[in-house]
Design a protein around this motif. Sequence first.
Motif, mmCIF file in Angstrom:
data_model
loop_
_atom_site.group_PDB
_atom_site.id
_atom_site.type_symbol
_atom_site.label_atom_id
_atom_site.label_comp_id
_atom_site.label_asym_id
_atom_site.label_seq_id
_atom_site.Cartn_x
_atom_site.Cartn_y
_atom_site.Cartn_z
ATOM 1 N N PRO A 172 40.414 68.721 -10.066
ATOM 2 C CA PRO A 172 40.506 68.257 -8.946
ATOM 3 C C PRO A 172 40.215 67.224 -9.733
ATOM 4 C CG PRO A 172 40.113 70.242 -7.879
ATOM 5 C CD PRO A 172 39.901 70.073 -10.050
ATOM 6 N N GLN A 173 38.910 66.849 -10.284
ATOM 7 C CA GLN A 173 38.456 65.539 -10.739
ATOM 8 C C GLN A 173 39.298 64.199 -11.201
ATOM 9 O OE1 GLN A 173 34.833 67.574 -12.110
ATOM 10 N NE2 GLN A 173 33.442 65.460 -11.567
ATOM 11 N N ARG A 174 40.568 65.364 -12.039
ATOM 12 C CA ARG A 174 40.490 64.857 -13.004
ATOM 13 C C ARG A 174 41.568 64.114 -12.027
ATOM 14 N NH1 ARG A 174 39.958 68.534 -17.061
ATOM 15 N NH2 ARG A 174 42.323 69.421 -16.792
ATOM 16 N N VAL A 175 42.516 64.662 -10.862
ATOM 17 C CA VAL A 175 43.370 64.360 -10.266
ATOM 18 C C VAL A 175 43.134 63.114 -9.691
ATOM 19 C CG1 VAL A 175 44.974 65.034 -8.383
ATOM 20 C CG2 VAL A 175 44.574 66.737 -10.364
ATOM 21 N N ALA A 176 42.058 63.222 -8.475
ATOM 22 C CA ALA A 176 41.257 62.463 -7.519
ATOM 23 C C ALA A 176 41.479 61.262 -8.589
ATOM 24 C CB ALA A 176 39.839 62.747 -7.517
ATOM 25 N N THR A 177 40.617 61.227 -9.855
ATOM 26 C CA THR A 177 40.461 59.816 -10.255
ATOM 27 C C THR A 177 41.941 59.214 -10.677
ATOM 28 O OG1 THR A 177 38.148 60.910 -11.487
ATOM 29 C CG2 THR A 177 39.388 59.148 -13.001
ATOM 30 N N ALA A 178 42.567 59.525 -10.967
ATOM 31 C CA ALA A 178 43.534 59.475 -11.436
ATOM 32 C C ALA A 178 44.593 59.005 -9.944
ATOM 33 C CB ALA A 178 45.326 60.248 -11.521
ATOM 34 N N LEU A 179 44.410 59.343 -8.901
ATOM 35 C CA LEU A 179 44.782 59.024 -7.992
ATOM 36 C C LEU A 179 44.588 57.712 -7.802
ATOM 37 C CD1 LEU A 179 45.477 61.800 -5.135
ATOM 38 C CD2 LEU A 179 47.217 60.590 -6.842
ATOM 39 N N VAL A 229 43.840 65.509 3.079
ATOM 40 C CA VAL A 229 43.409 64.356 2.062
ATOM 41 C C VAL A 229 44.400 63.084 1.709
ATOM 42 C CG1 VAL A 229 41.883 64.123 0.121
ATOM 43 C CG2 VAL A 229 41.309 65.553 1.515
ATOM 44 N N VAL A 230 45.530 64.138 1.515
ATOM 45 C CA VAL A 230 46.322 62.786 0.901
ATOM 46 C C VAL A 230 47.948 63.437 1.875
ATOM 47 C CG1 VAL A 230 46.083 62.795 -1.031
ATOM 48 C CG2 VAL A 230 47.512 65.125 -0.914
ATOM 49 N N ALA A 231 49.177 63.134 1.954
ATOM 50 C CA ALA A 231 50.279 63.456 2.065
ATOM 51 C C ALA A 231 51.116 62.715 0.686
ATOM 52 C CB ALA A 231 50.919 62.427 3.605
ATOM 53 N N SER A 232 52.195 64.020 0.925
ATOM 54 C CA SER A 232 53.423 63.231 0.031
ATOM 55 C C SER A 232 54.819 63.563 -0.068
ATOM 56 C CB SER A 232 52.533 64.300 -1.890
ATOM 57 O OG SER A 232 52.771 65.738 -1.067
ATOM 58 N N GLY A 233 55.496 63.571 -0.768
ATOM 59 C CA GLY A 233 57.351 63.291 -0.477
ATOM 60 C C GLY A 233 58.005 63.411 -1.643
ATOM 61 N N ARG A 234 58.542 63.182 -2.148
ATOM 62 C CA ARG A 234 59.437 63.623 -3.250
ATOM 63 C C ARG A 234 59.539 61.861 -3.601
ATOM 64 N NH1 ARG A 234 64.611 61.558 -5.267
ATOM 65 N NH2 ARG A 234 65.388 63.097 -7.240
ATOM 66 N N ARG A 235 58.886 62.026 -4.716
ATOM 67 C CA ARG A 235 57.897 60.827 -5.409
ATOM 68 C C ARG A 235 57.623 59.865 -4.811
ATOM 69 N NH1 ARG A 235 60.457 60.645 -10.815
ATOM 70 N NH2 ARG A 235 60.370 58.649 -10.610
ATOM 71 N N ARG A 242 40.644 58.271 1.468
ATOM 72 C CA ARG A 242 39.693 58.161 0.240
ATOM 73 C C ARG A 242 38.648 58.647 0.405
ATOM 74 N NH1 ARG A 242 41.388 52.600 -2.311
ATOM 75 N NH2 ARG A 242 39.863 52.436 -3.730
ATOM 76 N N ASP A 243 37.333 58.056 1.428
ATOM 77 C CA ASP A 243 35.953 58.733 1.482
ATOM 78 C C ASP A 243 35.698 59.875 0.890
ATOM 79 O OD1 ASP A 243 35.197 56.171 2.149
ATOM 80 O OD2 ASP A 243 34.636 57.061 4.173
ATOM 81 N N ARG A 244 36.974 61.027 1.087
ATOM 82 C CA ARG A 244 36.611 62.410 0.027
ATOM 83 C C ARG A 244 37.137 62.340 -0.500
ATOM 84 N NH1 ARG A 244 38.400 67.788 2.785
ATOM 85 N NH2 ARG A 244 38.053 68.977 0.308
ATOM 86 N N LEU A 245 39.047 61.660 -1.001
ATOM 87 C CA LEU A 245 39.110 61.784 -2.672
ATOM 88 C C LEU A 245 37.549 61.515 -4.082
ATOM 89 C CD1 LEU A 245 41.974 62.925 -3.386
ATOM 90 C CD2 LEU A 245 42.297 60.361 -3.739
ATOM 91 N N GLU A 246 36.715 60.116 -3.175
ATOM 92 C CA GLU A 246 35.948 59.962 -4.486
ATOM 93 C C GLU A 246 35.145 60.581 -4.422
ATOM 94 O OE1 GLU A 246 35.067 56.129 -1.914
ATOM 95 O OE2 GLU A 246 36.359 54.725 -2.556
ATOM 96 N N GLN A 247 34.843 61.500 -3.297
ATOM 97 C CA GLN A 247 33.168 61.740 -3.203
ATOM 98 C C GLN A 247 34.455 63.926 -4.490
ATOM 99 O OE1 GLN A 247 32.907 64.434 -0.110
ATOM 100 N NE2 GLN A 247 32.299 62.414 0.992
ATOM 101 N N GLU A 248 35.802 64.179 -4.246
ATOM 102 C CA GLU A 248 36.218 64.983 -5.747
ATOM 103 C C GLU A 248 36.290 64.081 -6.522
ATOM 104 O OE1 GLU A 248 37.488 67.768 -4.964
ATOM 105 O OE2 GLU A 248 37.981 68.053 -2.875
#
Length: 253
Positions: A172-179, A229-235, A242-248
Amino acid sequence: MAPGGERRTIPLREVVLPHHCPRPVRMDVLSRTPYFAGLDPDALDGIDRRMRARTVRAHEHVYVAGEPADALYVVAQGAVSLAHVTEDGAPTLTDVLVPGELFGAMGTLGEPVHLQTATALVDTCALRIGQDDFRAVLRERPVVALRVLDDVAARLARAHDDIGGQSTDTVPQRVATALLRLAGKVGRDRPGEGLLLEVPLSRADLAALARTTPESVSRVMSGWKQQGVVASGRRWTAILDRDRLEQEARGSA
């Protein structure tokens, strides 16, 4: 799913570019490029005259790993992906570049062949400077030569940090950092939709940036989608909290 149960869809905008980068665009981009930032207009004009604009259509390669390396490029409009190619021929994304960022390689800098493949993610205009012209710039502008040396040192330091981070950070840390890194480059606020990452990236692309597997990314993203925390679809991906993602990313969520 968006609040209320409806399916959320966020189409990416099609980017259609002219076949050249007009001078105002080139000068603005060069003034923001790390090697050339802060140079006076005459110096930037001299560098601009040594460069050639190239339009690269979406999904077209700028160059391919293994080809002779004899030029550097600056993204002027659009976005470019960098990818290593595995032994079985599959590309592994390593970075996404936006206007003002440099890429490429040349023997002058100790890289006689390209180690990665550069591909336009959307229609892109890139500025190209050949090896001889770049050497002339280094002779004429010692401050640029010093910045090149600093950049090489910084790349080595980042490589060292990446190795350490890969062994200690959680998925989760690496994915959050990449995002968050992508958000800083290609994030666009869309009212009611969060911070949209306006590049067409797959789960495999995000996994490569986070140095994990697509399956691990899917598990992490599914949990974050359920938590809003996020939303996503095809590509496409949008950051809603964002605050939660920074905590992650800090490992403190």
